[in-house]
Structures are given as structure tokens and as C-alpha cells.
Design a protein around this motif. Structure first.
Motif, PDB file in Angstrom:
ATOM      1  N   HIS A 141      -4.447  13.635   0.414  1.00  0.00           N
ATOM      2  CA  HIS A 141      -3.738  14.296  -0.676  1.00  0.00           C
ATOM      3  C   HIS A 141      -2.270  14.390  -0.335  1.00  0.00           C
ATOM      4  CE1 HIS A 141      -5.073  17.261  -3.934  1.00  0.00           C
ATOM      5  NE2 HIS A 141      -4.191  16.397  -4.354  1.00  0.00           N
ATOM      6  N   SER A 142      -1.437  13.824  -1.124  1.00  0.00           N
ATOM      7  CA  SER A 142      -0.024  13.937  -0.780  1.00  0.00           C
ATOM      8  C   SER A 142       0.785  14.289  -2.009  1.00  0.00           C
ATOM      9  CB  SER A 142       0.464  12.631  -0.186  1.00  0.00           C
ATOM     10  OG  SER A 142       0.343  11.626  -1.137  1.00  0.00           O
ATOM     11  N   LEU A 143       1.814  15.034  -1.784  1.00  0.00           N
ATOM     12  CA  LEU A 143       2.653  15.452  -2.903  1.00  0.00           C
ATOM     13  C   LEU A 143       3.989  14.749  -2.764  1.00  0.00           C
ATOM     14  CD1 LEU A 143       1.934  19.241  -2.594  1.00  0.00           C
ATOM     15  CD2 LEU A 143       0.702  17.507  -3.857  1.00  0.00           C
ATOM     16  N   LYS A 144       4.358  14.102  -3.813  1.00  0.00           N
ATOM     17  CA  LYS A 144       5.636  13.406  -3.735  1.00  0.00           C
ATOM     18  C   LYS A 144       6.536  13.803  -4.868  1.00  0.00           C
ATOM     19  CE  LYS A 144       3.441   9.553  -3.128  1.00  0.00           C
ATOM     20  NZ  LYS A 144       2.259   9.970  -2.474  1.00  0.00           N
ATOM     21  N   ARG A 145       7.809  13.794  -4.582  1.00  0.00           N
ATOM     22  CA  ARG A 145       8.749  14.086  -5.650  1.00  0.00           C
ATOM     23  C   ARG A 145       9.391  12.783  -6.086  1.00  0.00           C
ATOM     24  NH1 ARG A 145      12.224  18.505  -2.936  1.00  0.00           N
ATOM     25  NH2 ARG A 145      13.443  18.226  -4.820  1.00  0.00           N
ATOM     26  N   THR A 146       9.466  12.609  -7.382  1.00  0.00           N
ATOM     27  CA  THR A 146       9.923  11.347  -7.942  1.00  0.00           C
ATOM     28  C   THR A 146      11.263  10.899  -7.368  1.00  0.00           C
ATOM     29  OG1 THR A 146       9.005  12.321  -9.900  1.00  0.00           O
ATOM     30  CG2 THR A 146       9.976  10.167 -10.149  1.00  0.00           C
ATOM     31  N   SER A 147      12.179  11.862  -7.173  1.00  0.00           N
ATOM     32  CA  SER A 147      13.525  11.491  -6.737  1.00  0.00           C
ATOM     33  C   SER A 147      13.511  10.832  -5.353  1.00  0.00           C
ATOM     34  CB  SER A 147      14.419  12.725  -6.715  1.00  0.00           C
ATOM     35  OG  SER A 147      13.840  13.702  -5.892  1.00  0.00           O
TER      36      SER A 147
ATOM     37  N   ALA B 168       0.557   4.249  -4.484  1.00  0.00           N
ATOM     38  CA  ALA B 168       1.287   4.140  -5.756  1.00  0.00           C
ATOM     39  C   ALA B 168       0.519   4.835  -6.883  1.00  0.00           C
ATOM     40  CB  ALA B 168       1.518   2.668  -6.095  1.00  0.00           C
ATOM     41  N   LEU B 169      -0.814   4.662  -6.892  1.00  0.00           N
ATOM     42  CA  LEU B 169      -1.624   5.276  -7.954  1.00  0.00           C
ATOM     43  C   LEU B 169      -1.661   6.795  -7.838  1.00  0.00           C
ATOM     44  CD1 LEU B 169      -4.767   2.961  -8.099  1.00  0.00           C
ATOM     45  CD2 LEU B 169      -2.898   3.057  -9.746  1.00  0.00           C
ATOM     46  N   SER B 170      -1.719   7.286  -6.586  1.00  0.00           N
ATOM     47  CA  SER B 170      -1.916   8.720  -6.436  1.00  0.00           C
ATOM     48  C   SER B 170      -0.608   9.498  -6.390  1.00  0.00           C
ATOM     49  CB  SER B 170      -2.789   9.011  -5.210  1.00  0.00           C
ATOM     50  OG  SER B 170      -2.208   8.457  -4.065  1.00  0.00           O
TER      51      SER B 170
ATOM     52  N   ARG C 254       4.999   8.897 -11.075  1.00  0.00           N
ATOM     53  CA  ARG C 254       6.191   8.084 -11.268  1.00  0.00           C
ATOM     54  C   ARG C 254       6.810   8.524 -12.570  1.00  0.00           C
ATOM     55  NH1 ARG C 254       6.224   3.375  -8.463  1.00  0.00           N
ATOM     56  NH2 ARG C 254       8.392   3.382  -9.082  1.00  0.00           N
ATOM     57  N   VAL C 255       7.983   8.001 -12.799  1.00  0.00           N
ATOM     58  CA  VAL C 255       8.703   8.396 -14.004  1.00  0.00           C
ATOM     59  C   VAL C 255       7.863   8.191 -15.261  1.00  0.00           C
ATOM     60  CG1 VAL C 255      10.866   8.070 -15.257  1.00  0.00           C
ATOM     61  CG2 VAL C 255      10.775   7.604 -12.811  1.00  0.00           C
ATOM     62  N   TYR C 256       7.121   7.076 -15.294  1.00  0.00           N
ATOM     63  CA  TYR C 256       6.432   6.712 -16.521  1.00  0.00           C
ATOM     64  C   TYR C 256       4.955   7.074 -16.533  1.00  0.00           C
ATOM     65  CZ  TYR C 256       5.692   2.745 -13.438  1.00  0.00           C
ATOM     66  OH  TYR C 256       5.396   1.967 -12.354  1.00  0.00           O
ATOM     67  N   ARG C 257       4.475   7.748 -15.483  1.00  0.00           N
ATOM     68  CA  ARG C 257       3.040   7.989 -15.420  1.00  0.00           C
ATOM     69  C   ARG C 257       2.752   9.196 -14.521  1.00  0.00           C
ATOM     70  NH1 ARG C 257       0.321   6.826 -11.580  1.00  0.00           N
ATOM     71  NH2 ARG C 257       1.130   5.009 -10.543  1.00  0.00           N
ATOM     72  N   ASP C 258       1.747   9.986 -14.899  1.00  0.00           N
ATOM     73  CA  ASP C 258       1.326  11.109 -14.066  1.00  0.00           C
ATOM     74  C   ASP C 258       0.547  10.604 -12.867  1.00  0.00           C
ATOM     75  OD1 ASP C 258       2.439  13.080 -15.491  1.00  0.00           O
ATOM     76  OD2 ASP C 258       0.653  13.526 -16.691  1.00  0.00           O
ATOM     77  N   LYS C 259       0.476  11.433 -11.832  1.00  0.00           N
ATOM     78  CA  LYS C 259      -0.279  10.964 -10.661  1.00  0.00           C
ATOM     79  C   LYS C 259      -1.783  11.003 -10.939  1.00  0.00           C
ATOM     80  CE  LYS C 259      -0.794  15.019  -7.680  1.00  0.00           C
ATOM     81  NZ  LYS C 259      -1.698  14.849  -6.586  1.00  0.00           N
ATOM     82  N   MET C 260      -2.474  10.075 -10.302  1.00  0.00           N
ATOM     83  CA  MET C 260      -3.923   9.985 -10.451  1.00  0.00           C
ATOM     84  C   MET C 260      -4.542  10.808  -9.339  1.00  0.00           C
ATOM     85  SD  MET C 260      -5.624   6.247 -10.597  1.00  0.00           S
ATOM     86  CE  MET C 260      -5.275   5.340 -12.065  1.00  0.00           C
ATOM     87  N   PRO C 261      -5.598  11.591  -9.620  1.00  0.00           N
ATOM     88  CA  PRO C 261      -6.234  12.291  -8.501  1.00  0.00           C
ATOM     89  C   PRO C 261      -6.791  11.293  -7.490  1.00  0.00           C
ATOM     90  CG  PRO C 261      -7.332  12.793 -10.597  1.00  0.00           C
ATOM     91  CD  PRO C 261      -6.233  11.830 -10.903  1.00  0.00           C
ATOM     92  N   VAL C 262      -6.922  11.760  -6.241  1.00  0.00           N
ATOM     93  CA  VAL C 262      -7.353  10.880  -5.152  1.00  0.00           C
ATOM     94  C   VAL C 262      -8.623  10.108  -5.504  1.00  0.00           C
ATOM     95  CG1 VAL C 262      -8.161  10.874  -2.746  1.00  0.00           C
ATOM     96  CG2 VAL C 262      -6.295  12.373  -3.413  1.00  0.00           C
TER      97      VAL C 262
ATOM     98  N   ALA D 143      -7.994   7.173  -7.815  1.00  0.00           N
ATOM     99  CA  ALA D 143      -7.304   6.075  -7.127  1.00  0.00           C
ATOM    100  C   ALA D 143      -8.305   5.314  -6.252  1.00  0.00           C
ATOM    101  CB  ALA D 143      -6.155   6.616  -6.292  1.00  0.00           C
ATOM    102  N   LEU D 144      -9.197   6.058  -5.591  1.00  0.00           N
ATOM    103  CA  LEU D 144     -10.207   5.403  -4.750  1.00  0.00           C
ATOM    104  C   LEU D 144     -11.204   4.617  -5.601  1.00  0.00           C
ATOM    105  CD1 LEU D 144     -10.862   8.197  -2.108  1.00  0.00           C
ATOM    106  CD2 LEU D 144      -9.699   6.029  -1.719  1.00  0.00           C
ATOM    107  N   GLU D 145     -11.560   5.184  -6.752  1.00  0.00           N
ATOM    108  CA  GLU D 145     -12.475   4.470  -7.661  1.00  0.00           C
ATOM    109  C   GLU D 145     -11.851   3.160  -8.142  1.00  0.00           C
ATOM    110  OE1 GLU D 145     -13.530   7.272 -10.749  1.00  0.00           O
ATOM    111  OE2 GLU D 145     -14.746   8.379  -9.298  1.00  0.00           O
ATOM    112  N   TYR D 146     -10.560   3.213  -8.436  1.00  0.00           N
ATOM    113  CA  TYR D 146      -9.861   2.008  -8.881  1.00  0.00           C
ATOM    114  C   TYR D 146      -9.978   0.923  -7.800  1.00  0.00           C
ATOM    115  CZ  TYR D 146      -6.130  -1.208 -10.131  1.00  0.00           C
ATOM    116  OH  TYR D 146      -5.426  -2.342 -10.431  1.00  0.00           O
ATOM    117  N   ILE D 147      -9.723   1.335  -6.565  1.00  0.00           N
ATOM    118  CA  ILE D 147      -9.781   0.368  -5.461  1.00  0.00           C
ATOM    119  C   ILE D 147     -11.202  -0.166  -5.290  1.00  0.00           C
ATOM    120  CG2 ILE D 147      -9.560   0.168  -2.937  1.00  0.00           C
ATOM    121  CD1 ILE D 147      -6.960   1.760  -3.262  1.00  0.00           C
ATOM    122  N   MET D 148     -12.184   0.746  -5.388  1.00  0.00           N
ATOM    123  CA  MET D 148     -13.582   0.347  -5.260  1.00  0.00           C
ATOM    124  C   MET D 148     -13.966  -0.682  -6.331  1.00  0.00           C
ATOM    125  SD  MET D 148     -15.732   3.691  -4.335  1.00  0.00           S
ATOM    126  CE  MET D 148     -16.493   3.954  -5.907  1.00  0.00           C
ATOM    127  N   HIS D 149     -13.527  -0.412  -7.554  1.00  0.00           N
ATOM    128  CA  HIS D 149     -13.888  -1.303  -8.661  1.00  0.00           C
ATOM    129  C   HIS D 149     -13.179  -2.652  -8.594  1.00  0.00           C
ATOM    130  CE1 HIS D 149     -15.224   2.405 -11.103  1.00  0.00           C
ATOM    131  NE2 HIS D 149     -16.209   1.888 -10.407  1.00  0.00           N
TER     132      HIS D 149
END
Ligand code: FE2
Length: 351
Positions: free
Chosen positions: A118-124, A249-251, A254-262, A265-271
Motif C-alpha cells: 500500500h503506498s500513498l503518492k502525491r501527484t506532484s 502505475a495502477l495503484s 494520476r492527474v487523469y485517473r483515481d488510484k486503483m486499490p491494491v 491492480a493485482l487482479e489486473y496483473i493476474m488477468h
């Protein structure tokens, strides 16, 4: 300790982790009446906070690396990447190597079975935090896969430097707050090659780390770039970087998209194993990563609301939940082990 949306701050919450702006403390650990800072925090792009409240006192949240190393790491990476256009010296790389060495030691010695990513990032500060995270996640994957310390450090170095070439892409393309046009995307796609060429000037960087820079956008099925390599034609270190890069990048928001829960993001990679990513790597690392990190606020299929309290080893999707609200919205205090209640699932992650 638990994670909440800044929007949901209430009077009884205390700050559980200090908030920094580079090296300056914005808010100290232990600060009370957090809700009065809500607007200011949102303005600063801080959408999530770690807090302490009556529900979370005994919930432990162990970060993958020490907070101090994270701050130091961001500083070193910023210093290194910001110097790319004027040329890097061996000395800059020495500092970065010291960082990778320290972080690798922390991860190697951390025998937590489940990794809390779980990581918190600030867009800037996205570029620097993303580079640090890809380094950290690559190191963690390398550890799980059983690589030697020497290889782990090379993999960490490649991860931290994977997007070096982005520093040589025009800012208006790099920071465009929307999807890129085809021609802009073509320019962006030069960044692996540009980064690789820049780092080739520094012989103290291992060729294997440079390979990660050059090939982190190659995909298992050959649909990646710059060379469209397939499967094992891409070096395994670069296949690790590809997973770390996409996951982070998924979790993150970004400016144009909300963060995906962990877990998403893992499901995306799995699929996308066997299409985008190496199935053998994904298969080995998934059981070691918490899908729902401790402290996450969740809604269950029963309609109850709760906080992830602890993990069940080997079952990363079935943690133990502290229920704080019933399905009718009444306050509740109960514990539910999802491993013992296989009919109940986590339906939504709030924070
Ligand atoms: Fe990249």
C-alpha cells in the motif's frame, strides 16, 4: 493504525504517521482534531492519511521499507533524475547504489511473509515516488524469486532508473493531463531507448540494470516496445520491472485517473499473465502480497463495514476484519475471519 480518505476525517482521529513535504514536517504524528486540516490537505493533494482512532489502536501496519529510507530515497532519486539532461557522474550513481543497497538489506531482512505494498503518492511528486516504488517492488519480487543479494541490488538499480529516459521527453507531453495523441505517444515510446543510451555512459551500472531500462515496456506476447520481444526473449530482470512498473502505475493516482486499490491492480496483473506478463513470476509472487493491506477500510458482501485487522498467511485475499458498522449503519464491534467464512467476500475498498 488505519487508512482513511482525507474527506472522511472526523474529530476523534489522531494522525498516526507524520506528513512530510520533502524534509519539512507538515503535520506531526499525534496531531488531534484532524478534520480542521481537511481542506488544506486536499489542496495539497493528500487524499489519504494514516490515523489512529478507537477502531484501529491494535492494527499494525508494517511498511516494506523504513519511512526515513523512503524520504531519503525520494531525495536521492530526484537529485539523480534531475541531473540527467546535464549528464550524470559516477558520484551520483554511487549515492544511488548506496540507497539501493540499504533498501535491499531492509527487504531481505524483513521476513514478513506478506508484503504490504500500500503506498500513498502525491501527484506532484509522481515521477520520483514512482521510480522509488518500482525499485522497491522489483527488489521485493527478486527476493521472493530467490535471487542472490548481488542480483537483487542490480534489479533494484534497474527499477529505480527504469524511467530515466522520461527526463529527456518534452515536458508538455510528459505532464499532459489527458491521454496522449498517437504522435505524442510515439515520442513517449522513445524513453526506454533514451534512458538506456544515457546510462550506457556510466560503466558502473550493470548491463543487466540497463536491460531493465531498455526493456521494461516489452510484453510477454510481443505487443510491447521498443523491440516487440516475446516471452523469454526479454531478460527476466526486465520482465520483473514490467510487473513492478504496471502495478505501481495502477495503484497510484494520476492527474487523469483515481488510484486503483491494491487488489484491483493485482487482479489486473493476474488477468494479463501470458498476454502481458510472465505467468511464472506472477504465480510465485501473488501468495506473498497482501491484496487488502492492514488498515484498509472495506465493505463486505454482508453490507457490513470494517477495517482489515490482520492477514492469514498464504491466503492473501482472506484477511481478518474488524467490523465497525452493521449492514443497517449501526456502530458495531466484532471480528470476522474471512478464512472461516468463505461465503463472505470483500465487495469494496473505501480506503
Ligand atoms: Fe517506462
Amino acid at each position: 493504525m488505519r487508512l482513511v480518505l482525507t474527506e472522511d476525517l472526523t474529530q476523534e482521529m489522531k494522525l498516526a504517521k507524520a506528513i512530510y513535504d520533502n524534509d519539512n514536517i507538515l503535520l506531526n504524528k499525534g496531531v488531534k482534531n484532524l478534520h480542521q486540516y481537511k481542506d488544506r490537505l486536499l489542496e495539497l493533494g493528500i487524499d489519504y492519511l494514516y490515523v489512529e482512532d478507537k477502531y484501529s489502536a491494535d492494527i499494525e501496519l508494517k511498511p516494506v521499507i523504513k519511512e526515513k529510507s523512503r524520504r531519503q530515497g525520494k531525495k536521492v532519486i530526484k537529485k539523480t533524475l534531475d541531473k540527467i539532461s546535464e549528464g550524470l557522474s559516477q558520484n551520483d550513481i554511487k549515492e544511488l547504489k548506496g540507497l539501493v543497497d540499504e533498501i535491499s538489506s531492509q527487504i531481505i531482512l524483513n521476513d514478513e511473509v506478506l508484503l504490504n505494498l500500500h503506498s500513498l503518492k502525491r501527484t506532484s511528486e509522481y515521477t520520483y515516488e514512482h521510480s522509488l516504488n518500482v525499485g522497491v517492488i522489483s527488489i521485493a519480487i527478486a527476493k521472493i524469486l530467490g535471487y542472490s543479494r548481488n542480483d537483487i541490488c542490480k534489479i533494484g538499480m534497474g527499477g529505480m532508473l527504469h524511467d530515466t529516459g522520461k527526463k529527456l521527453i518534452p515536458e508538455k507531453i510528459l505532464k499532459k493531463p489527458a491521454r496522449l495523441t498517437d504522435s505524442e505517444y510515439d515520442i513517449m515510446k522513445n524513453h526506454p531507448q533514451l534512458g538506456f543510451e544515457e546510462l550506457q555512459k556510466l560503466e558502473t551500472i550493470s548491463p543487466l540494470s540497463r536491460t531493465m531500462v531498455f526493456s521494461h515496456h516489452e510484453r510477454w506476447d510481443g505487443t510491447g516496445y521498443p523491440r516487440g520481444l516475446k516471452g523469454e526473449e526479454t531478460h527476466v530482470f526486465a520482465r520483473i520491472a514490467a510487473i513492478a512498473d504496471v502495478f505501481d502505475a495502477l495503484s497510484s493516482s494520476r492527474v487523469y485517473r483515481d488510484k486503483m486499490p491494491v487488489h484491483k491492480a493485482l487482479e489486473y496483473i493476474m488477468h494479463h499473465t501470458e498476454t502481458l506478463f510472465d505467468y511464472q513470476i506472477v504465480k510465485k509472487i501473488l501468495p506473498k502480497i497482501s491484496f487488502y493491506p492492514n488498515g484498509s477500510e472495506v465493505i463486505l458482501s454482508t453490507g457490513e463495514r470494517g477495517i482489515v485487522k490482520a492477514q492469514n498467511r498464504g491466503f492473501p485475499t482472506r484477511p481478518i476484519i474488524r467490523i465497525i458498522q452493521s449492514s443497517t449503519g449501526k456502530e458495531k464491534d466484532a471480528e470476522l475471519d474471512l478464512l472461516k467464512h468463505m461465503n463472505i467476500v470483500i465487495e469494496e475498498v473505501i480506503a
